[in-house]
Design an enzyme around this catalytic site. Sequence first.
Site, PDB file in Angstrom:
ATOM      1  N   ALA A 209      48.046  23.810  38.454  1.00 20.95           N
ATOM      2  CA  ALA A 209      46.910  24.134  39.321  1.00 20.95           C
ATOM      3  C   ALA A 209      45.745  24.589  38.478  1.00 20.95           C
ATOM      4  O   ALA A 209      45.919  25.072  37.345  1.00 20.95           O
ATOM      5  CB  ALA A 209      47.279  25.221  40.324  1.00 20.95           C
TER       6      ALA A 209
ATOM      7  N   TYR B 229      38.409  28.173  44.948  1.00  8.69           N
ATOM      8  CA  TYR B 229      39.821  28.020  44.600  1.00  8.69           C
ATOM      9  C   TYR B 229      40.669  27.912  45.867  1.00  8.69           C
ATOM     10  O   TYR B 229      41.499  27.001  46.009  1.00  8.69           O
ATOM     11  CB  TYR B 229      40.277  29.203  43.753  1.00  8.69           C
ATOM     12  CG  TYR B 229      41.779  29.296  43.601  1.00  8.69           C
ATOM     13  CD1 TYR B 229      42.475  28.370  42.834  1.00  8.69           C
ATOM     14  CD2 TYR B 229      42.491  30.304  44.240  1.00  8.69           C
ATOM     15  CE1 TYR B 229      43.857  28.451  42.713  1.00  8.69           C
ATOM     16  CE2 TYR B 229      43.864  30.396  44.117  1.00  8.69           C
ATOM     17  CZ  TYR B 229      44.552  29.467  43.345  1.00  8.69           C
ATOM     18  OH  TYR B 229      45.913  29.549  43.238  1.00  8.69           O
TER      19      TYR B 229
ATOM     20  N   TRP C 109      50.111  36.769  44.089  1.00  3.86           N
ATOM     21  CA  TRP C 109      50.148  37.832  43.077  1.00  3.86           C
ATOM     22  C   TRP C 109      51.261  37.593  42.046  1.00  3.86           C
ATOM     23  O   TRP C 109      52.066  38.470  41.746  1.00  3.86           O
ATOM     24  CB  TRP C 109      50.345  39.191  43.749  1.00  3.86           C
ATOM     25  CG  TRP C 109      49.169  39.667  44.553  1.00  3.86           C
ATOM     26  CD1 TRP C 109      48.198  38.912  45.147  1.00  3.86           C
ATOM     27  CD2 TRP C 109      48.847  41.035  44.866  1.00  3.86           C
ATOM     28  NE1 TRP C 109      47.304  39.711  45.809  1.00  3.86           N
ATOM     29  CE2 TRP C 109      47.672  41.025  45.649  1.00  3.86           C
ATOM     30  CE3 TRP C 109      49.437  42.249  44.570  1.00  3.86           C
ATOM     31  CZ2 TRP C 109      47.078  42.188  46.137  1.00  3.86           C
ATOM     32  CZ3 TRP C 109      48.851  43.412  45.064  1.00  3.86           C
ATOM     33  CH2 TRP C 109      47.681  43.375  45.822  1.00  3.86           C
TER      34      TRP C 109
END
Length: 311
Positions: free
Chosen positions: A73, A138, A163
Amino acid sequence: MVSFVREFEARLRGPVLVVGKSGQLARCLQEAAIRRNLALVSVGRPELDLERGDDLAETVTAMSPAAIINAAAYTAVDRAEAEPKRAYRVNRDAAGRMAAVAREQGIPFIHVSTDYVFDGRKHSPYREDDQTGPLNVYGRSKLEGEAAVLKVDPGAIVLRTAWVYSPYGQNFVRTILRLSATQPAVLVVSDQYGSPTSALDLAEAILTIVHQARADHGSVGGIYHLTAQGDVSWHDFATAIFEQLARRGLPVPDLQAIITDDYPTPARRPANSRLDCSKAAQVFGVRLPHWHSSLEECLACLLAPADVPAC
């Protein structure tokens, strides 16, 4: 259950293919596969450049993998505000191409997504069917990536997590350790909440999901949430890290709480990144450990003496 998993792994027709070679999740997937004696191959730059639109079909055809995991990503959240085309090329366009190849060749496809598809205004953990509303480039690129994947391959599995940290790469835990060694005071936001998720735990869960995706290919497709148990603010997460340092007799800087408005960034962040993971537990039987116990494991690895192999 363990014996069944081992037997199933032995009957996989080929290796698990991980797209994304150097990221923290990809590295943890490699370690988890070694522990399971599972064949896994990671591909990335320079062999495969997702921004150039390289065709994955030849690689997949030659390898005949048991499953494809997209762990790649564009994750530079702030930089994406100035480089939206790059973010969309990787997070949307490349993800859609991978899903199309998987669908054409009848291979289970697992795509990793993010909590940033939500705006963070909800006061409880987000469910998979809650309304999305990303606050930054994003998040929008990842949301459109989910849609692109499921449009061409409805049987694909989209895993939203949040996270993520590990002993590798760039993440909050490693940043806090670096700051603790170089700064007398550290300022951390206290009004953003989520579930710190160990990539080590996430990797193990993903490989477990691969087995069921192979056994029930097409019937378990859709979006799932997968994070650690428990939630905390970034400030309280940093507090837990410093408590671990203090117990080891290491110096701890002054930790100061600030609010998001005190630390403006190019990309806005959701205030609530908590995800309801009950669907993944029900369908796949996976539930990650509590974030606090996994943090201890990660820090034991990062803080081990150089001559002691801790991870």
